[in-house]
Design a protein around this motif. Structure first.
Motif, mmCIF file in Angstrom:
data_model
loop_
_atom_site.group_PDB
_atom_site.id
_atom_site.type_symbol
_atom_site.label_atom_id
_atom_site.label_comp_id
_atom_site.label_asym_id
_atom_site.label_seq_id
_atom_site.Cartn_x
_atom_site.Cartn_y
_atom_site.Cartn_z
ATOM 1 N N ASN A 1 9.874 2.300 -4.727
ATOM 2 C CA ASN A 1 10.203 0.896 -4.506
ATOM 3 C C ASN A 1 11.121 0.807 -3.291
ATOM 4 O O ASN A 1 12.295 1.162 -3.359
ATOM 5 N N LEU A 2 10.571 0.335 -2.191
ATOM 6 C CA LEU A 2 11.342 0.368 -0.949
ATOM 7 C C LEU A 2 12.423 -0.706 -0.873
ATOM 8 O O LEU A 2 13.262 -0.683 0.019
ATOM 9 N N ILE B 1 15.374 7.564 -3.530
ATOM 10 C CA ILE B 1 14.037 7.303 -2.950
ATOM 11 C C ILE B 1 13.441 8.622 -2.474
ATOM 12 O O ILE B 1 14.119 9.433 -1.836
ATOM 13 N N ASP B 2 12.175 8.834 -2.809
ATOM 14 C CA ASP B 2 11.490 10.057 -2.382
ATOM 15 C C ASP B 2 10.851 9.772 -1.023
ATOM 16 O O ASP B 2 9.712 9.315 -0.927
ATOM 17 N N MET C 1 10.873 -0.109 8.872
ATOM 18 C CA MET C 1 9.609 -0.614 9.430
ATOM 19 C C MET C 1 8.624 -0.933 8.307
ATOM 20 O O MET C 1 7.929 -1.937 8.344
ATOM 21 N N VAL C 2 8.585 -0.057 7.310
ATOM 22 C CA VAL C 2 7.652 -0.307 6.200
ATOM 23 C C VAL C 2 8.117 -1.521 5.407
ATOM 24 O O VAL C 2 7.312 -2.385 5.040
ATOM 25 N N LYS D 1 0.842 -1.203 0.000
ATOM 26 C CA LYS D 1 0.000 0.000 0.000
ATOM 27 C C LYS D 1 0.877 1.253 0.000
ATOM 28 O O LYS D 1 0.649 2.189 -0.757
ATOM 29 N N VAL D 2 1.886 1.244 0.869
ATOM 30 C CA VAL D 2 2.762 2.425 0.960
ATOM 31 C C VAL D 2 3.521 2.621 -0.354
ATOM 32 O O VAL D 2 3.649 3.743 -0.848
ATOM 33 N N GLU D 3 3.973 1.539 -0.946
ATOM 34 C CA GLU D 3 4.709 1.651 -2.210
ATOM 35 C C GLU D 3 3.796 2.181 -3.323
ATOM 36 O O GLU D 3 4.196 3.014 -4.125
ATOM 37 N N ALA D 4 2.560 1.695 -3.324
ATOM 38 C CA ALA D 4 1.627 2.142 -4.370
ATOM 39 C C ALA D 4 1.282 3.618 -4.191
ATOM 40 O O ALA D 4 1.277 4.393 -5.146
#
Ligand code: SF4
Ligand code: SF4
Length: 187
Positions: free
Chosen positions: A25-26, A87-88, A55-56, A17-20
């Motif tokens: 891309n974490l 990474i943003d 954590m994510v 969800k966070v990536e979307a």
């Protein structure tokens, strides 16, 4: 803190969800710590930007959404500029704030969320921040109607509290920007 490194944790729904939402891309994060090294807020929060990303990655939803780091961010973008992987992180934090808003985990997050919403509502409606709009919006959103009301006479007497908000010219243009952002975010 016990860390779950199972496949399930690494591919959690929360992480997806966070990536979307953030468009990041974490997996690119290799925990170098450069983002935290330049963050002006890092000394004052329990969870650094680096740890928050970790954590994510690990699907630690409750810990990430409850962390003070989500809301205590100046949005300065230093972390983004320092990340060797591009990474943003600011967008990751935006995504986490959005999820916090939906979930309302704990009162601390809710307070920050209501203030954030009142701030944005004020700018959306008047094109600028007004004390009365911010205070009124915060009190209504939070349900704590009498918060800070006792302080109002002091500010009014010193002419520091505008009673009627001043709307900027062509506020409709700014409202179109808000609308467009909402459309993009809703996609
Ligand atoms: S944007 Fe937020 S997390 Fe990034 S360096 Fe600035 S204060 Fe720290
Ligand atoms: S700077 Fe980038 S790669 Fe390094 S820890 Fe922060 S997010 Fe991860």
């Amino acid at each position: 803190m016990k860390t779950d490194l199972t496949d399930k944790a690494l591919h959690s729904e929360f992480r997806q969800k966070v990536e979307a939402l953030s468009g990041q891309n974490l997996s690119d994060c290799y925990q170098c710590g450069k983002c935290s090294g330049g963050c002006p807020v890092e000394p004052f929060v329990e969870v650094s930007p680096t740890r928050l990303i970790r954590m994510v990655q690990l699907g630690m939803e409750e810990e990430a959404l409850n962390s003070d780091s989500v809301w205590h961010c100046a949005g300065c973008g230093t972390c983004n500029g320092r990340c060797p992987m591009g990474i943003d992180i600011v967008r990751v934090k935006d995504a986490l704030r959005k999820l916090t808003k939906k979930i309302h985990y704990k009162r601390g997050s809710l307070e920050a969320w209501t203030f954030y919403e009142a701030f944005l509502d004020c700018v959306r409606n008047f094109g600028r921040l007004t004390e009365i709009g911010l205070m009124g919006g915060y009190n209504i959103n939070s349900g704590w109607l009498m918060t800070n009301v006792k302080k109002a006479p002091w500010y009014l007497m010193r002419n520091k509290l505008g009673v009627s908000p001043h709307t900027i010219k062509r506020v409709d243009r700014l409202q179109r920007v808000f609308k467009r952002i909402e459309e993009i975010e809703g996609q």
